[in-house]
Structures are given as C-alpha cells and as structure tokens.
Write a protein that holds these residues in place. Structure first.
Motif, PDB file in Angstrom:
ATOM      1  N   UNK A   1       0.857  -1.172   0.000  1.00 22.96           N
ATOM      2  CA  UNK A   1       0.000   0.000   0.000  1.00 22.96           C
ATOM      3  C   UNK A   1       0.899   1.230   0.000  1.00 22.96           C
ATOM      4  N   UNK A   2       0.591   2.144  -0.883  1.00 26.21           N
ATOM      5  CA  UNK A   2       1.361   3.372  -1.041  1.00 26.21           C
ATOM      6  C   UNK A   2       0.379   4.536  -1.111  1.00 26.21           C
ATOM      7  N   UNK A   3       0.655   5.615  -0.424  1.00 29.65           N
ATOM      8  CA  UNK A   3      -0.174   6.812  -0.523  1.00 29.65           C
ATOM      9  C   UNK A   3       0.293   7.672  -1.676  1.00 29.65           C
ATOM     10  N   UNK A   4      -0.648   8.191  -2.442  1.00 27.41           N
ATOM     11  CA  UNK A   4      -0.321   9.107  -3.533  1.00 27.41           C
ATOM     12  C   UNK A   4      -1.242  10.319  -3.419  1.00 27.41           C
ATOM     13  N   UNK A   5      -0.641  11.486  -3.390  1.00 26.77           N
ATOM     14  CA  UNK A   5      -1.392  12.733  -3.273  1.00 26.77           C
ATOM     15  C   UNK A   5      -1.414  13.422  -4.627  1.00 26.77           C
ATOM     16  N   UNK A   6      -2.608  13.745  -5.113  1.00 23.89           N
ATOM     17  CA  UNK A   6      -2.765  14.475  -6.369  1.00 23.89           C
ATOM     18  C   UNK A   6      -2.960  15.960  -6.075  1.00 23.89           C
ATOM     19  N   UNK A   7      -2.178  16.789  -6.730  1.00 26.43           N
ATOM     20  CA  UNK A   7      -2.395  18.236  -6.649  1.00 26.43           C
ATOM     21  C   UNK A   7      -2.939  18.661  -8.000  1.00 26.43           C
ATOM     22  N   UNK A   8      -4.177  19.166  -8.001  1.00 21.79           N
ATOM     23  CA  UNK A   8      -4.857  19.485  -9.248  1.00 21.79           C
ATOM     24  C   UNK A   8      -5.094  20.972  -9.463  1.00 21.79           C
ATOM     25  N   UNK A   9      -4.755  21.797  -8.503  1.00 17.45           N
ATOM     26  CA  UNK A   9      -5.034  23.233  -8.606  1.00 17.45           C
ATOM     27  C   UNK A   9      -3.834  24.011  -8.113  1.00 17.45           C
ATOM     28  N   UNK A  10      -3.549  25.117  -8.756  1.00 21.05           N
ATOM     29  CA  UNK A  10      -2.446  25.980  -8.359  1.00 21.05           C
ATOM     30  C   UNK A  10      -3.014  27.213  -7.663  1.00 21.05           C
ATOM     31  N   UNK A  22      -6.508  24.675  -0.413  1.00 27.31           N
ATOM     32  CA  UNK A  22      -5.631  24.335   0.710  1.00 27.31           C
ATOM     33  C   UNK A  22      -4.690  23.174   0.390  1.00 27.31           C
ATOM     34  N   UNK A  23      -4.111  23.140  -0.797  1.00 30.70           N
ATOM     35  CA  UNK A  23      -3.292  21.998  -1.228  1.00 30.70           C
ATOM     36  C   UNK A  23      -2.133  21.712  -0.271  1.00 30.70           C
ATOM     37  N   UNK A  24      -1.457  22.735   0.203  1.00 31.50           N
ATOM     38  CA  UNK A  24      -0.316  22.514   1.097  1.00 31.50           C
ATOM     39  C   UNK A  24      -0.768  21.862   2.402  1.00 31.50           C
ATOM     40  N   UNK A  31       0.449  13.385   4.369  1.00 26.95           N
ATOM     41  CA  UNK A  31       1.784  12.961   4.796  1.00 26.95           C
ATOM     42  C   UNK A  31       1.764  12.456   6.246  1.00 26.95           C
ATOM     43  N   UNK A  32       1.036  13.172   7.099  1.00 36.30           N
ATOM     44  CA  UNK A  32       0.918  12.772   8.506  1.00 36.30           C
ATOM     45  C   UNK A  32       0.223  11.422   8.633  1.00 36.30           C
ATOM     46  N   UNK A  33      -0.890  11.250   7.909  1.00 40.89           N
ATOM     47  CA  UNK A  33      -1.637   9.997   7.981  1.00 40.89           C
ATOM     48  C   UNK A  33      -0.786   8.839   7.471  1.00 40.89           C
ATOM     49  N   UNK A  34      -0.103   9.041   6.363  1.00 46.31           N
ATOM     50  CA  UNK A  34       0.758   7.978   5.837  1.00 46.31           C
ATOM     51  C   UNK A  34       1.854   7.623   6.841  1.00 46.31           C
TER      52      UNK A  34
END
Length: 120
Positions: A1-10, A22-24, A31-34
């Motif tokens: 299992x690997x966490x992957x975070x998608x950032x879709x908006x700048x 609130x992407x950051x 990151x904390x949950x992983x």
C-alpha cells in the motif's frame, strides 16, 4: 500500500479575496496519515491537466448556459485517466488503485508490515 497525493489546482492562479485551495495543508495531512500508518507517500501534480481537461471545459459549458459539474469532469479526466495511468506507469500495470474515502485498509497481523488494501 502506497499513498499518492494528487495536486490538481495551483493556488497562485487565484486572485482577489476568494477562497484559496488548501493543497499545502491537504498534503501535510496526507503525509501525517501515511506516517501514522507506516506507508510511503508520493506526490503528483496534475495542475496543467486539470486546467485543460476540467476547468476550461467547465467554463465553456457554463458560459453557454449549462450547469456543469467539475467533479464529474475531474473523475473522468483526472482520476480515471491521468491518475490511473500515473499509478500503472509508476508502480506497475497490475497495481490496484483505491481513492479517498473509498479505500479500505486492514492492519497487518505483523506490526512490522504495512496495512493491507482490501478489495470490494
């Protein structure tokens, strides 16, 4: 299992006093949950793809009098095309993909092992 975070908006693309993405903070939460469940996290940016495949079509339909739902475009164009392709290219064609609140994990019986991703 690997966490992957998608950032879709700048957020830098936003102007004025409107709500900003609130992407950051979202990435910090992921990151904390992983870290808490002992899995690695990867980050991938689909800002350009989101803009051209979701946001611009949304604006076009809205300008034409429609009531488009950007979440539908995002699922179709980003989550089930771009993101799926990224996961398969990065982690292998036989990788399984579970997103957001649909993901179900079961703790491993051996505490030194990562949790298991459940099917169904």
């Amino acid at each position: 299992v690997i966490g992957v975070f998608m950032r879709n908006w700048e957020p830098a693309d936003e102007t004025g006093d409107s709500y900003t993405c609130p992407a950051a903070a979202d990435f910090a939460d992921a990151e904390r949950v992983c870290g808490e469940i002992g899995i690695p996290i990867h980050r991938v940016d689909f800002v350009k793809e989101y803009w051209t495949r979701v946001f611009e079509p949304y604006l076009e339909r809205f300008s034409g009098g429609g009531t488009p739902n950007p979440d539908v475009f995002c699922n179709k164009e980003i989550k089930f095309k771009c993101f799926k392709a990224f996961v398969q290219d990065e982690f292998g064609r036989d990788s399984f993909l579970a997103t957001g609140h649909y993901a179900q994990l079961r703790p491993a019986s051996d505490p030194t092992r990562p949790p298991m991703l459940l099917r169904g």
